[in-house]
Every structure is written in structure tokens, then in C-alpha cells.
Design a protein around this motif. Structure first.
Motif, PDB file in Angstrom:
ATOM      1  N   SER A 292      -9.626  -1.798  -7.422  1.00 52.03           N
ATOM      2  CA  SER A 292      -8.633  -2.669  -7.344  1.00 52.03           C
ATOM      3  C   SER A 292      -7.835  -2.146  -6.326  1.00 52.03           C
ATOM      4  CB  SER A 292      -7.799  -2.271  -8.722  1.00 52.03           C
ATOM      5  OG  SER A 292      -6.338  -3.102  -8.599  1.00 52.03           O
ATOM      6  N   PRO A 293      -7.141  -3.035  -5.841  1.00 54.45           N
ATOM      7  CA  PRO A 293      -5.963  -2.729  -4.691  1.00 54.45           C
ATOM      8  C   PRO A 293      -4.835  -1.943  -4.960  1.00 54.45           C
ATOM      9  CG  PRO A 293      -6.222  -5.099  -4.716  1.00 54.45           C
ATOM     10  CD  PRO A 293      -7.066  -4.423  -6.068  1.00 54.45           C
ATOM     11  N   LEU A 294      -4.493  -0.900  -4.178  1.00 59.87           N
ATOM     12  CA  LEU A 294      -3.480  -0.012  -4.431  1.00 59.87           C
ATOM     13  C   LEU A 294      -2.276  -0.813  -4.493  1.00 59.87           C
ATOM     14  CD1 LEU A 294      -4.098   2.543  -1.747  1.00 59.87           C
ATOM     15  CD2 LEU A 294      -4.178   2.900  -4.489  1.00 59.87           C
ATOM     16  N   GLY A 295      -1.745  -1.711  -3.546  1.00 63.75           N
ATOM     17  CA  GLY A 295      -0.658  -2.592  -3.811  1.00 63.75           C
ATOM     18  C   GLY A 295      -0.026  -2.820  -2.436  1.00 63.75           C
ATOM     19  N   VAL A 296       1.069  -2.067  -2.079  1.00 66.09           N
ATOM     20  CA  VAL A 296       1.622  -2.293  -0.783  1.00 66.09           C
ATOM     21  C   VAL A 296       1.676  -0.937   0.009  1.00 66.09           C
ATOM     22  CG1 VAL A 296       3.894  -2.508   0.492  1.00 66.09           C
ATOM     23  CG2 VAL A 296       3.308  -3.985  -1.537  1.00 66.09           C
ATOM     24  N   LEU A 297       1.093  -0.864   1.443  1.00 61.95           N
ATOM     25  CA  LEU A 297       0.906   0.185   2.096  1.00 61.95           C
ATOM     26  C   LEU A 297       2.093   0.351   3.012  1.00 61.95           C
ATOM     27  CD1 LEU A 297      -2.944  -0.264   2.720  1.00 61.95           C
ATOM     28  CD2 LEU A 297      -1.661   0.804   0.595  1.00 61.95           C
ATOM     29  N   LEU A 298       2.561   1.476   3.332  1.00 60.55           N
ATOM     30  CA  LEU A 298       3.315   1.672   4.866  1.00 60.55           C
ATOM     31  C   LEU A 298       2.608   2.533   5.606  1.00 60.55           C
ATOM     32  CD1 LEU A 298       5.845   1.606   6.315  1.00 60.55           C
ATOM     33  CD2 LEU A 298       6.882   3.415   4.720  1.00 60.55           C
ATOM     34  N   ILE A 299       2.148   2.173   6.864  1.00 67.24           N
ATOM     35  CA  ILE A 299       1.596   2.805   7.849  1.00 67.24           C
ATOM     36  C   ILE A 299       2.546   2.959   8.956  1.00 67.24           C
ATOM     37  CG2 ILE A 299      -0.722   2.996   8.827  1.00 67.24           C
ATOM     38  CD1 ILE A 299      -1.047   2.421   6.241  1.00 67.24           C
ATOM     39  N   ILE A 300       2.515   4.238   9.435  1.00 69.64           N
ATOM     40  CA  ILE A 300       3.248   4.729  10.412  1.00 69.64           C
ATOM     41  C   ILE A 300       2.533   5.143  11.562  1.00 69.64           C
ATOM     42  CG2 ILE A 300       5.323   5.976  11.307  1.00 69.64           C
ATOM     43  CD1 ILE A 300       6.273   6.135   8.275  1.00 69.64           C
ATOM     44  N   PHE A 301       2.252   4.501  12.699  1.00 68.74           N
ATOM     45  CA  PHE A 301       1.261   4.971  13.662  1.00 68.74           C
ATOM     46  C   PHE A 301       1.889   5.183  15.011  1.00 68.74           C
ATOM     47  CE2 PHE A 301       1.203   0.404  13.374  1.00 68.74           C
ATOM     48  CZ  PHE A 301       1.024   0.096  14.728  1.00 68.74           C
ATOM     49  N   GLU A 302       1.016   5.765  15.854  1.00 67.26           N
ATOM     50  CA  GLU A 302       1.738   6.076  17.289  1.00 67.26           C
ATOM     51  C   GLU A 302       1.300   5.123  18.156  1.00 67.26           C
ATOM     52  OE1 GLU A 302      -2.373   6.451  17.680  1.00 67.26           O
ATOM     53  OE2 GLU A 302      -1.172   7.037  16.038  1.00 67.26           O
ATOM     54  N   SER A 303       1.315   5.376  19.305  1.00 67.45           N
ATOM     55  CA  SER A 303       0.734   4.486  20.445  1.00 67.45           C
ATOM     56  C   SER A 303      -0.123   3.608  20.475  1.00 67.45           C
ATOM     57  CB  SER A 303       1.156   5.122  21.621  1.00 67.45           C
ATOM     58  OG  SER A 303       0.014   6.112  21.920  1.00 67.45           O
ATOM     59  N   ARG A 304      -1.354   3.742  19.704  1.00 66.51           N
ATOM     60  CA  ARG A 304      -2.545   2.920  19.753  1.00 66.51           C
ATOM     61  C   ARG A 304      -2.364   1.487  19.147  1.00 66.51           C
ATOM     62  NH1 ARG A 304      -7.379   5.673  17.331  1.00 66.51           N
ATOM     63  NH2 ARG A 304      -8.104   3.881  17.730  1.00 66.51           N
ATOM     64  N   PRO A 305      -2.102   0.376  19.832  1.00 74.16           N
ATOM     65  CA  PRO A 305      -1.923  -0.856  19.364  1.00 74.16           C
ATOM     66  C   PRO A 305      -3.120  -1.388  18.525  1.00 74.16           C
ATOM     67  CG  PRO A 305      -2.039  -0.952  21.744  1.00 74.16           C
ATOM     68  CD  PRO A 305      -2.011   0.436  21.297  1.00 74.16           C
ATOM     69  N   ASP A 306      -4.422  -0.905  18.954  1.00 70.55           N
ATOM     70  CA  ASP A 306      -5.663  -1.381  18.477  1.00 70.55           C
ATOM     71  C   ASP A 306      -5.709  -0.856  16.912  1.00 70.55           C
ATOM     72  OD1 ASP A 306      -6.036   1.439  19.764  1.00 70.55           O
ATOM     73  OD2 ASP A 306      -7.821   1.343  18.857  1.00 70.55           O
ATOM     74  N   ALA A 307      -4.884   0.174  16.675  1.00 74.74           N
ATOM     75  CA  ALA A 307      -4.792   0.621  15.364  1.00 74.74           C
ATOM     76  C   ALA A 307      -4.330  -0.510  14.395  1.00 74.74           C
ATOM     77  CB  ALA A 307      -3.937   2.002  15.232  1.00 74.74           C
TER      78      ALA A 307
END
Length: 704
Positions: A403-418
Motif C-alpha cells: 500500500s502507498p505510504l501517503g504523502v512524501l516530503l523530499i528535500i534534495f540538493e542541486s541535482r534536477p534529475d533527482a
């Protein structure tokens, strides 16, 4: 606002209008009919019909008018002794019967003066349960409109089976606001106008000086945040009822305007595209700028969109991903242009080369990203997979499902491909997503977000994936443990620690990638050189690039280490040594073994052995010992550290590389963004102290 406003541009397609006028508009404070306001309303309707609009009127006021007349009748028929007794409430249905006659007589008089013909249609809640009635209703109304007659609707409260017109809110409709919304759907109206005694919907009670008029209602923004004042002074529902009816009609595809019936020509102004009152529209969220949404609103929107995403079939979710892949390739030039602007700005700002390297999208990167998205689209359905089936007892089957977790918050650095990888993983796993990228990739992230969300169908909603543009919003997002289910910070240990300390939301740490390579004395040195050079120089800025090289001390004596050091230096790699290596190799001593260079640099150290107690064991046994005892998320034998990657591991993409142990470790793909649910199916069994149930706990095949 003129008709150029996109939020009011819908008026150009309006043909059929339903106008609902409330009791507070058609009556004065003393209960008598407000002749001036009713006359103004009739004049606006005459103007609209002359312009070719089809107008249907839903009117309240009969009960109020009837109550005023019956009070007067009761007064003149009462003795002085009767008037000394407590006065009970008048029968609401009797009031409706008396008032309807007078109300319609006035409408007929006013319209006749304007050379307009009107018709009365009385309905009850139960009428709409009959398909034949609904069919006949449409035929009658269409006939009247073709003859330029204005149909006037009202609920027939006098004979309604509703217990009390002010108290019973059950049924298909429960007041004239909900009746107007129902008729708008039933009669296929293009616009519903709800006239009130205030200018529109406010953020709080209109009498409060701090309250502001809401020009466009956005459900994701305003629902739950508005404080309603008192109900209508004379009618049944007031603003609460109007908003409920407006949301119902708007999200069924019919625009709604709540505006004042006291002001002159507000209906005509609304149809001219002017900003009057409050607009309700199913696409209102698209007209709201990013700045109009605070942290909670973004998170709630992502959650609601995720729930709609989860209702789609596997094929429909796959198609979204395929559309995203196609859109990325179609917009490649635009994406690369924005990325080049980011790179130029970063160079001008004096950012480190390692950051600029991560920021730059090299030739072929868009094609590679699109292909990774297609891999995700074509993988087996991850959501709803049955992981385990168990017979609990006779007739009770328990399934453990993904089952899906729900809502994710991802804080990432300079890589736009991420951003592309994370967003595609969210779609594949059925999760909502909030993204906060580095400011140095602002343009790249914005165009990628736009391309991706434009491929998400309206049935899901583009706010499935929200892009956070301000650092100031992060502390607010981290407080939303009731809406956000997982935070994944991709950055330094310091960043991960700061976020863990600032939130109650579970954190999946993607911290420093300190990749070590160990060369044993028994290693094939040619193979070892190839692996070491690839691990360090293929993409030095990546988190899976080698940062520390450990070499068996015997290789110092054989000369193998010197050959390797020379090759690294020829490739431009700066070398720093541990206490032993810095002395033997005459290189600067490293400040720490726990340092992620992210550049053409690494630490070298000379070690005695894997385990000095087992110097005599065969090199293959050494490898197995190394593989099983090194405490790391990923351990590789005779292969470059650069293989530690979601795409190369066959995960399609990765949201990050987890350095945590719970709940995912190493490259995190779709499975790391899922949790489990239990589904039990019985046939009426009860526990009752386990008296009559025999537990079998028998494992079953995954397929029923």
C-alpha cells in the motif's frame, strides 16, 4: 476585473443561467416583501432574456411572507385575553401555503410590467426520486424557455413530507440553495448565481473588520479555514448552505457565483466577466498561484490527489508515466535551456565545481531519464500486491498487501534529475509528493515540475506533486505530521540531523555517501585498477563515487599500490592519506576518514588485513567475510561502487540512498515507498472470547 481574467473567462460559454434568490433578499427586516430589490432582480432577468440568455429563477421567501401575513391575521382575529397568553410559533407549512400565493402574485405583476411571462413550478424532494418526473421536468422547462418564459421554482413546503422546513436536512435537497444546485445539474445549466444579503463569501463573519472577501473559492485552500457567522436571519441555511450547494454544483462542472442581491446589476456584471462576489469553479485551483497556497494546503492537496491516483488501474498509472517520458523528450530543448541558465548563474555565483557538476544536465540526460521513467511504467504493479495469504480460521482469510505510504516530503540538493526520478516513483507507488530542491536549480526544477504535472490527468490533479520554492516553508511542512507521512532529506549528516530534530514525521535519512573500496593482497590488480578508477572518476560528484580507498599492506611491498596511485594522479585525483598512507606515500594527511569529497579527490589508507586472525584463509573466503560483515547498506565484490544506484539495481529509479535501517536501506525505489495493509474476509464470525473459533493459521497460495 475584466473578462481577460482567466478565472472569469468561462462566461463566454454561458447560455442557460439559474438564479437563486434568498429570503433575506426578497423580504425586508420586518418580513414584508422588498419591492425595490425584487423589481431590480426582475429588470436584470428581462435584460438577460433580451440578450438571448435562458434564465431560470429559484426563489425563497414564501414562508417568510406567509408568516408575516398570518401574524397579522392572527392579530386582528384575537381577543385582548388571547394576546395575553404565550404566543406559539406558527405552522411553517401553513406559512408556506399562504406566502407562496402572495410571492408569485408579485412576481407575475413585476414581470408583466416588463413584458416578460413567468411560470410557477412547485417541487418536493420526493418528486426527484421518480425518473418519469425528472424527464417531464426537463421537457416542460425546455418548452417554457423556447417560448421565452421564465420558470420560477420553489420547494412546495406546504405539502412536503419533510418534518419541518427549518430542521430536517435529509433527502435529495434540503433547502432552496441545494434545490438550485440540483436543478443546475438536472437542467444542464451553464451558470448558477446564488444571491445573498452579503457581497459573497468572506474569510470570517462579514461583520468582522478582519474578514476579507474571497473572490475565487479554492476548495484545497479554503475548506476548513473559513469561519461562518450566524445563519440567515429569516431563511433556512445562510452562507453555510450556499457554500455547500456551490461546492456541490461547481465540482460537478457548473460554475457558481455567490454575490449580493442588494447591489445593482450584480448578475449582469458577473456575466460581463467582472469580479463580483465569490466564484466557485472546478478548475479554480489552476488559477491560484503557488504563493496562494501555504504549507498545509499543498500537503492536503497532494494527499487528496494521491487518493484519486490510487483509484486508477495499473494501466492508467502506467500511462501517466509513459506520458511523462514522452513530455520530457518533447520539451528537451526547453529543459536544457533552463538548466544552462542555472549552471551559468551558479558559475557566476562562485559555487563549487562539484555542485555545478551535479547541477548540469549533460547531453543524453533527458533521454536517459525518459527511459528510466518507461522502465518504471513497464514494471509489475507494486500497489495492492498480495504479499501473504493466511487462513486464520475456517472461513476467514487474511491478506497482507502492499500500500502507498501517503504523502512524501523530499528535500534534495542541486541535482534536477533527482526531481524526475522522485516524481515518477511517487506516481508509480501511488503517493502524493512535495519537493524542495536547491535554489541553484530553481529554473531547472520549475520547468521539470511543469512538464511532469502537465502530464497528470485532471481526474487525479496536478497538485499530486507540489514544488516548494521557499526555504521558509520547510519548518511549517515539518510540523504537518497529520498530513505528511515520510520525510526524505538528501544531503549532509547535518541536514538529516536538523530535520530529525525538527519533526515528528518519520525521516528516511539520505546522508553522506562515504563509499569505501578495499583491495585485498589476493586481488587481480588489473581488475582492481579498473574498478577504482571507475568508482572515483566516472562521476565524482555522485554519492556512490569512491571516497576512501583501503589497500592491503602487502601491496606496498609488491609495488601494486604505487602503480594505482600514479594512475589516480594521472586522472587528476587529489589524494589524502590516513596516518599510515600519508607517511608511506608522502601525501597530505586527511582530516577525517568520514569525508565526502564529491570531487576528484579521495582518502587512501593502508591496512593490515580483513582480519589478522585468519591470514591463512583463501581469498574467496575473505570476500565472503567482507560481504557479510561490513556494516553497510550495499557491499560489492569485484565491482565498482557506481553500481550502487536505483536504476542500475533494476529499481527503475531511486528516491535516494537510505543510510537508515528503518524502513528501507540502500537505494530506495518503489518498494521503499510502500507500506502494508491487512485485508480480512470472513462470513460473519465473531470472537466472543474465542469460545467457538478454531484458529488454523494456515499459509495459502498468494493467488486465490
Amino acid at each position: 476585473m475584466d473578462s481577460a481574467d482567466p478565472a472569469r473567462a468561462f462566461v463566454k460559454d454561458v447560455k442557460r443561467i439559474i438564479i437563486k434568490v434568498g429570503t433575506a433578499v426578497v423580504t425586508r427586516g420586518d418580513g414584508r416583501l422588498a419591492l425595490g430589490r425584487m423589481g431590480s432582480l426582475c429588470e436584470q432577468i428581462r435584460e438577460l432574456t433580451s440578450q438571448g440568455f435562458e434564465v431560470i429563477l429559484v426563489t425563497s421567501g414564501a414562508v417568510g411572507v406567509g408568516r408575516q401575513r398570518l401574524r397579522y391575521r392572527k392579530l386582528i382575529n384575537s381577543s385582548f385575553a388571547d394576546l395575553q397568553k404565550p404566543q406559539g410559533d406558527l405552522d411553517g407549512k401553513a406559512c408556506a401555503a399562504v406566502g407562496q400565493n402572495g410571492l408569485m402574485a408579485l412576481y407575475d405583476t413585476l414581470f408583466s410590467q416588463l413584458d416578460v411571462t413567468s411560470a410557477q413550478l412547485m417541487v418536493t424532494d420526493n418528486d426527484f426520486r421518480d425518473p418519469d418526473f425528472r424527464r417531464q421536468l426537463n421537457e416542460t422547462v425546455n418548452s417554457l424557455l423556447c417560448l421565452k418564459v421564465v420558470p420560477i421554482f420553489n420547494e412546495n413546503d406546504a405539502i412536503s413530507t419533510r418534518k419541518a422546513p427549518y430542521e430536517d436536512s435529509s433527502g435529495i435537497f434540503w433547502d432552496n440553495d441545494s434545490l438550485a444546485a440540483l436543478l443546475a445539474l438536472e437542467l444542464k445549466a451553464d451558470l448558477l448565481v446564488l444571491l445573498s444579503d452579503v457581497e459573497g463569501l468572506y474569510t470570517g463573519p462579514p461583520s468582522d473588520p478582519q474578514s476579507e472577501l474571497i473572490h475565487t473559492y479554492v476548495k484545497e485552500k479554503h475548506e476548513g479555514l473559513i469561519t461562518f457567522g450566524d445563519k440567515s436571519r429569516v431563511g433556512r441555511g445562510g452562507m453555510t448552505a450556499k457554500v455547500k450547494a456551490a461546492v456541490y454544483a461547481a465540482y460537478a462542472g457548473i460554475p457558481v457565483v455567490i454575490t449580493s442581491g442588494f447591489a445593482n446589476n450584480n448578475i449582469i456584471k458577473a456575466l460581463d466577466g467582472q469580479r463580483v462576489g465569490t466564484l466557485f469553479h472546478c478548475e479554480a485551483i489552476k488559477w491560484a498561484s503557488i504563493g496562494d497556497f501555504d504549507a498545509r494546503e499543498m500537503a492536503v492537496s497532494a494527499r487528496e490527489c494521491a487518493r484519486r491516483l490510487q483509484t486508477l488501474s495499473s494501466q492508467e498509472r502506467s500511462k501517466i508515466l509513459l506520458d511523462i517520458a514522452d513530455a520530457l523528450e518533447a520539451k528537451e530543448e526547453e529543459i536544457l535551456a533552463e538548466n544552462e541558465a542555472d549552471v551559468a548563474a551558479a558559475q557566476q555565483a562562485g559555487y563549487e565545481n562539484s555542485l555545478i557538476s551535479r547541477l548540469a544536465m549533460k547531453p543524453g540526460k533527458i533521454s536517459s531519464l525518459a527511459n528510466s521513467v518507461r522502465v518504471l511504467a513497464n514494471m509489475d504493479e507494486p500497489v495492492g500486491r498480495i504479499l501473504k495469504r493466511t487462513e486464520l480460521a475456517d472461513g476467514i482469510i487474511l491478506e497482507k498487501t502492499s500500500s502507498p505510504l501517503g504523502v512524501l516530503l523530499i528535500i534534495f540538493e542541486s541535482r534536477p534529475d533527482a526531481l524526475v526520478q522522485i516524481a515518477s516513483l511517487a506516481v508509480r507507488s501511488g503517493n502524493g509528493l512535495l519537493l524542495k530542491g536547491g535554489k541553484e536549480a530553481k529554473r531547472s526544477n520549475a520547468i521539470l515540475h511543469k512538464v511532469i504535472t502537465s502530464s497528470i490527468p485532471p481526474t487525479v490533479g496536478e497538485r499530486l506533486i507540489g514544488l516548494v520554492t521557499s526555504r521558509e516553508e520547510i519548518p511549517e511542512l515539518l510540523k504537518l505530521d497529520d498530513v505528511i507521512d515520510l520525510v526524505i532529506p538528501r544531503g549532509s549528516n547535518k541536514l538529516v540531523s536538523q530535520i530529525k530534530a525538527a519533526t515528528k514525521i518519520p525521516v528516511l535519512g539520505h546522508a553522506d555517501g562515504i563509499c569505501h573500496v578495499f583491495i585485498d593482497k589476493s586481488a587481480d590488480l588489473d581488475m582492481a585498477k579498473r574498478i577504482v578508477l571507475d568508482a572515483k572518476t566516472d562521476y565524482p560528484a555522485a554519492c556512490n563515487a569512491m571516497e576512501t580507498l583501503l589497500v592491503h599492506e602487502d601491496l606496498v611491498q609488491t609495488g601494486g599500490l604505487n602503480d594505482l596511485i600514479l594512475e589516480l594522479q594521472e586522472k587528476g585525483v587529489s589524494l589524502f592519506g590516513g596516518p599510515k598512507a600519508s607517511s608511506v606515500l608522502s601525501i597530505p594527511e586527511a582530516n577525517s576518514f568520514h569525508h565526502e569529497y564529491g570531487a576528484l579527490a579521495c582518502t587512501v589508507e593502508i591496512v593490515e588485513d580483513v582480519n589478522t586472525a585468519i591470514e591463512h584463509i583463501h581469498h574467496k573466503e575473505v570476500a565472503e567475510l567482507f560481504l557479510h560483515q561490513v556494516d553497510s547498506a550495499a557491499v560489492l565484490h569485484n565491482a565498482s561502487t557506481r553500481f550502487s544506484d536505483g536504476f542500475r539495481f533494476g529499481l527503475g529509479a531511486e528516491v535516494g540512498i537510505s543510510t537508515s535501517r528503518i524502513h528501507a536501506r540502500g537505494p530506495v525505489g518503489v518498494e521503499g515507498l510502500l507500506t502494508t495493509r491487512w485485508l480480512a474476509r470472513g462470513s460473519g464470525q465473531v470472537v466472543d472470547g474465542d469460545k467457538e473459533i478454531v484458529y488454523t493459521h494456515r499459509d495459502l497460495n498468494l493467488e486465490a
